[in-house]
Design a protein around this motif. Structure first.
Motif, PDB file in Angstrom:
ATOM      1  N   VAL A   1       0.868  -1.099   0.172  1.00 31.00           N
ATOM      2  CA  VAL A   1      -0.190   0.065  -0.037  1.00 31.00           C
ATOM      3  C   VAL A   1       1.022   1.400  -0.049  1.00 31.00           C
ATOM      4  CG1 VAL A   1      -1.633   1.214   1.437  1.00 31.00           C
ATOM      5  CG2 VAL A   1      -1.926  -1.026   1.139  1.00 31.00           C
ATOM      6  N   TYR A   2       0.589   2.099  -1.103  1.00 32.48           N
ATOM      7  CA  TYR A   2       1.463   3.414  -1.094  1.00 32.48           C
ATOM      8  C   TYR A   2       0.388   4.651  -1.099  1.00 32.48           C
ATOM      9  CZ  TYR A   2       5.263   0.226  -2.876  1.00 32.48           C
ATOM     10  OH  TYR A   2       6.076  -0.624  -3.074  1.00 32.48           O
ATOM     11  N   GLU A   3       1.022   5.653  -0.628  1.00 33.39           N
ATOM     12  CA  GLU A   3       0.308   6.847  -0.517  1.00 33.39           C
ATOM     13  C   GLU A   3       1.184   7.993  -1.197  1.00 33.39           C
ATOM     14  OE1 GLU A   3      -2.369   9.901   2.675  1.00 33.39           O
ATOM     15  OE2 GLU A   3      -1.608   7.793   3.172  1.00 33.39           O
ATOM     16  N   LEU A   4       0.636   8.993  -1.546  1.00 33.81           N
ATOM     17  CA  LEU A   4       1.437   9.945  -2.372  1.00 33.81           C
ATOM     18  C   LEU A   4       1.795  11.097  -1.604  1.00 33.81           C
ATOM     19  CD1 LEU A   4       2.232  11.141  -5.494  1.00 33.81           C
ATOM     20  CD2 LEU A   4       0.023  12.368  -5.302  1.00 33.81           C
ATOM     21  N   ASP A   5       3.189  11.562  -1.478  1.00 36.55           N
ATOM     22  CA  ASP A   5       3.669  12.863  -0.827  1.00 36.55           C
ATOM     23  C   ASP A   5       3.257  14.008  -1.911  1.00 36.55           C
ATOM     24  OD1 ASP A   5       5.018  14.684   0.032  1.00 36.55           O
ATOM     25  OD2 ASP A   5       6.781  13.587   0.664  1.00 36.55           O
ATOM     26  N   PRO A   6       2.542  14.666  -1.475  1.00 36.16           N
ATOM     27  CA  PRO A   6       2.150  15.773  -2.685  1.00 36.16           C
ATOM     28  C   PRO A   6       3.243  16.727  -2.629  1.00 36.16           C
ATOM     29  CG  PRO A   6       1.284  16.459  -0.407  1.00 36.16           C
ATOM     30  CD  PRO A   6       1.611  14.633  -0.235  1.00 36.16           C
ATOM     31  N   ALA A   7       4.229  16.726  -2.058  1.00 36.76           N
ATOM     32  CA  ALA A   7       5.359  17.866  -2.209  1.00 36.76           C
ATOM     33  C   ALA A   7       6.424  17.395  -3.027  1.00 36.76           C
ATOM     34  CB  ALA A   7       5.932  18.090  -0.752  1.00 36.76           C
ATOM     35  N   THR A   8       6.536  16.058  -3.222  1.00 38.10           N
ATOM     36  CA  THR A   8       7.448  15.467  -4.021  1.00 38.10           C
ATOM     37  C   THR A   8       7.120  14.815  -5.319  1.00 38.10           C
ATOM     38  OG1 THR A   8       7.450  13.227  -2.857  1.00 38.10           O
ATOM     39  CG2 THR A   8       8.879  15.171  -2.167  1.00 38.10           C
ATOM     40  N   ARG A   9       5.576  14.366  -5.137  1.00 37.15           N
ATOM     41  CA  ARG A   9       4.797  13.516  -5.987  1.00 37.15           C
ATOM     42  C   ARG A   9       5.729  12.301  -6.268  1.00 37.15           C
ATOM     43  NH1 ARG A   9       0.743  15.720  -9.627  1.00 37.15           N
ATOM     44  NH2 ARG A   9      -0.068  17.455  -8.615  1.00 37.15           N
ATOM     45  N   VAL A  10       6.006  11.585  -4.971  1.00 37.94           N
ATOM     46  CA  VAL A  10       6.462  10.324  -5.101  1.00 37.94           C
ATOM     47  C   VAL A  10       5.698   9.605  -4.008  1.00 37.94           C
ATOM     48  CG1 VAL A  10       8.578   8.994  -4.173  1.00 37.94           C
ATOM     49  CG2 VAL A  10       8.655  11.146  -5.677  1.00 37.94           C
ATOM     50  N   TYR A  11       5.435   8.281  -4.295  1.00 35.71           N
ATOM     51  CA  TYR A  11       4.696   7.183  -3.169  1.00 35.71           C
ATOM     52  C   TYR A  11       5.676   6.863  -2.448  1.00 35.71           C
ATOM     53  CZ  TYR A  11       0.881   6.858  -6.634  1.00 35.71           C
ATOM     54  OH  TYR A  11      -0.360   7.069  -7.495  1.00 35.71           O
ATOM     55  N   GLY A  12       5.020   6.793  -0.910  1.00 33.87           N
ATOM     56  CA  GLY A  12       5.690   6.203   0.007  1.00 33.87           C
ATOM     57  C   GLY A  12       5.060   5.093   0.530  1.00 33.87           C
ATOM     58  N   LEU A  13       5.806   3.944   0.949  1.00 31.38           N
ATOM     59  CA  LEU A  13       5.142   2.773   1.457  1.00 31.38           C
ATOM     60  C   LEU A  13       4.629   2.807   2.758  1.00 31.38           C
ATOM     61  CD1 LEU A  13       4.643  -0.241   0.890  1.00 31.38           C
ATOM     62  CD2 LEU A  13       6.847  -0.643   1.834  1.00 31.38           C
ATOM     63  N   THR A  14       3.184   2.618   2.914  1.00 35.44           N
ATOM     64  CA  THR A  14       2.524   2.641   4.147  1.00 35.44           C
ATOM     65  C   THR A  14       2.188   1.493   4.714  1.00 35.44           C
ATOM     66  OG1 THR A  14       0.466   2.866   3.420  1.00 35.44           O
ATOM     67  CG2 THR A  14       1.427   4.863   3.569  1.00 35.44           C
ATOM     68  N   GLY A  15       2.417   0.345   3.956  1.00 39.54           N
ATOM     69  CA  GLY A  15       2.070  -0.889   4.886  1.00 39.54           C
ATOM     70  C   GLY A  15       2.217  -2.049   3.896  1.00 39.54           C
ATOM     71  N   ILE A  16       2.457  -3.358   4.526  1.00 39.47           N
ATOM     72  CA  ILE A  16       2.441  -4.509   3.476  1.00 39.47           C
ATOM     73  C   ILE A  16       1.719  -5.498   4.363  1.00 39.47           C
ATOM     74  CG2 ILE A  16       3.883  -6.531   2.978  1.00 39.47           C
ATOM     75  CD1 ILE A  16       6.317  -4.526   3.008  1.00 39.47           C
ATOM     76  N   HIS A  17       0.619  -5.901   3.378  1.00 37.07           N
ATOM     77  CA  HIS A  17      -0.542  -6.700   4.059  1.00 37.07           C
ATOM     78  C   HIS A  17      -0.558  -8.203   3.486  1.00 37.07           C
ATOM     79  CE1 HIS A  17      -2.366  -2.920   5.762  1.00 37.07           C
ATOM     80  NE2 HIS A  17      -1.609  -2.458   4.716  1.00 37.07           N
ATOM     81  N   HIS A  18      -0.624  -9.202   4.400  1.00 32.09           N
ATOM     82  CA  HIS A  18      -0.626 -10.395   4.180  1.00 32.09           C
ATOM     83  C   HIS A  18      -2.047 -11.226   4.346  1.00 32.09           C
ATOM     84  CE1 HIS A  18       3.822 -10.895   3.400  1.00 32.09           C
ATOM     85  NE2 HIS A  18       3.806  -9.853   4.151  1.00 32.09           N
ATOM     86  N   GLU A  19      -2.241 -11.598   5.376  1.00 34.99           N
ATOM     87  CA  GLU A  19      -3.719 -12.093   5.631  1.00 34.99           C
ATOM     88  C   GLU A  19      -4.963 -11.400   5.457  1.00 34.99           C
ATOM     89  OE1 GLU A  19      -4.346 -15.389   5.689  1.00 34.99           O
ATOM     90  OE2 GLU A  19      -2.126 -15.782   5.258  1.00 34.99           O
ATOM     91  N   ARG A  20      -4.629  -9.955   6.010  1.00 31.28           N
ATOM     92  CA  ARG A  20      -5.850  -8.879   5.939  1.00 31.28           C
ATOM     93  C   ARG A  20      -5.321  -7.759   5.487  1.00 31.28           C
ATOM     94  NH1 ARG A  20     -10.276 -11.237   7.982  1.00 31.28           N
ATOM     95  NH2 ARG A  20     -11.412  -9.135   7.286  1.00 31.28           N
TER      96      ARG A  20
END
Length: 212
Positions: free
Chosen positions: A175-194
């Motif tokens: 799961v990634y979310e955009l940093d509006p200042a840099t227009r680059v995605y940052g990883l916010t989580g890695i989800h396995h079972e749920r």
């Protein structure tokens, strides 16, 4: 002569000159608008030749046939997103996003404005209408789904991006979310079972029991 296709009614002659250079692109390159004018058949009359094509940096990219893993993950996430989505947005799959003059990918799953989703004449969405893009990685699409597409989605300002990987038959969602200042995605989580996230809206999906 007008020829129907799944992208709408198009005029074959609009792009017929490009086939003089096939399989190379036309001298000016392919554009996002060309995808609305492609014929139903290929340059040699092959049926449904352009059914699964997207435009990546001016090049036509033909998607390989889906695996069963790809199919069930796409279906399961679409159902989950539709179940949890608030009224102002909707989940759709296999619809184009026009990111620029020479960039028109076709993500596996999208969450878009409900008004846009309700328009049955639409062949693509624009970045300002898109809240989330989901790509399910296949062996033939690894570089595009891991590198090329995410950077283009981020540059276009799409806030949320999920990448789904196949880990021995089990889906893993990055799961990634955009940093509006840099227009680059940052990883916010890695989800396995749920898959449990608060944005773009609260969502809780069991990944281990997606429909088969």
């Amino acid at each position: 002569m007008n020829t129907p296709s799944d992208r709408g009614v198009v005029t074959v002659n609009d792009v017929s000159d490009a086939f003089d250079h096939w399989p190379a692109p036309p001298p000016q390159g392919w554009t996002a608008d060309d995808l609305d004018r492609l014929p139903a058949g290929g340059p040699n009359g092959e049926p449904d030749f352009f059914e699964r094509v997207e435009l990546i940096d001016g090049a036509l990219v033909f998607a390989a046939s889906q695996t069963r893993f790809h199919q069930r993950v796409l279906a399961g996430l679409t159902v989950g997103l539709k179940t949890h989505a608030p009224e102002h947005v909707a989940a759709v799959n296999r619809m184009d996003v026009k990111l620029g003059h020479r960039m028109r990918p076709c993500p596996d799953v999208l969450v878009v404005d409900k008004v846009a989703a309700d328009d049955d004449d639409r062949a693509f969405y624009t970045p300002d209408e898109v809240h989330l893009v989901v790509e399910v990685v296949s062996p033939e699409s690894e570089d595009r789904d891991r590198k090329t597409k995410p950077s283009r989605y981020a540059e276009a300002g799409i806030t949320h991006f999920w990448r789904v990987e196949n880990n021995d038959g089990s889906p893993v969602v990055y799961v990634y979310e955009l940093d509006p200042a840099t227009r680059v995605y940052g990883l916010t989580g890695i989800h396995h079972e749920r898959l449990t996230v608060p944005v773009p809206f609260p969502l809780d999906i069991g990944l281990g029991n997606l429909p088969r």
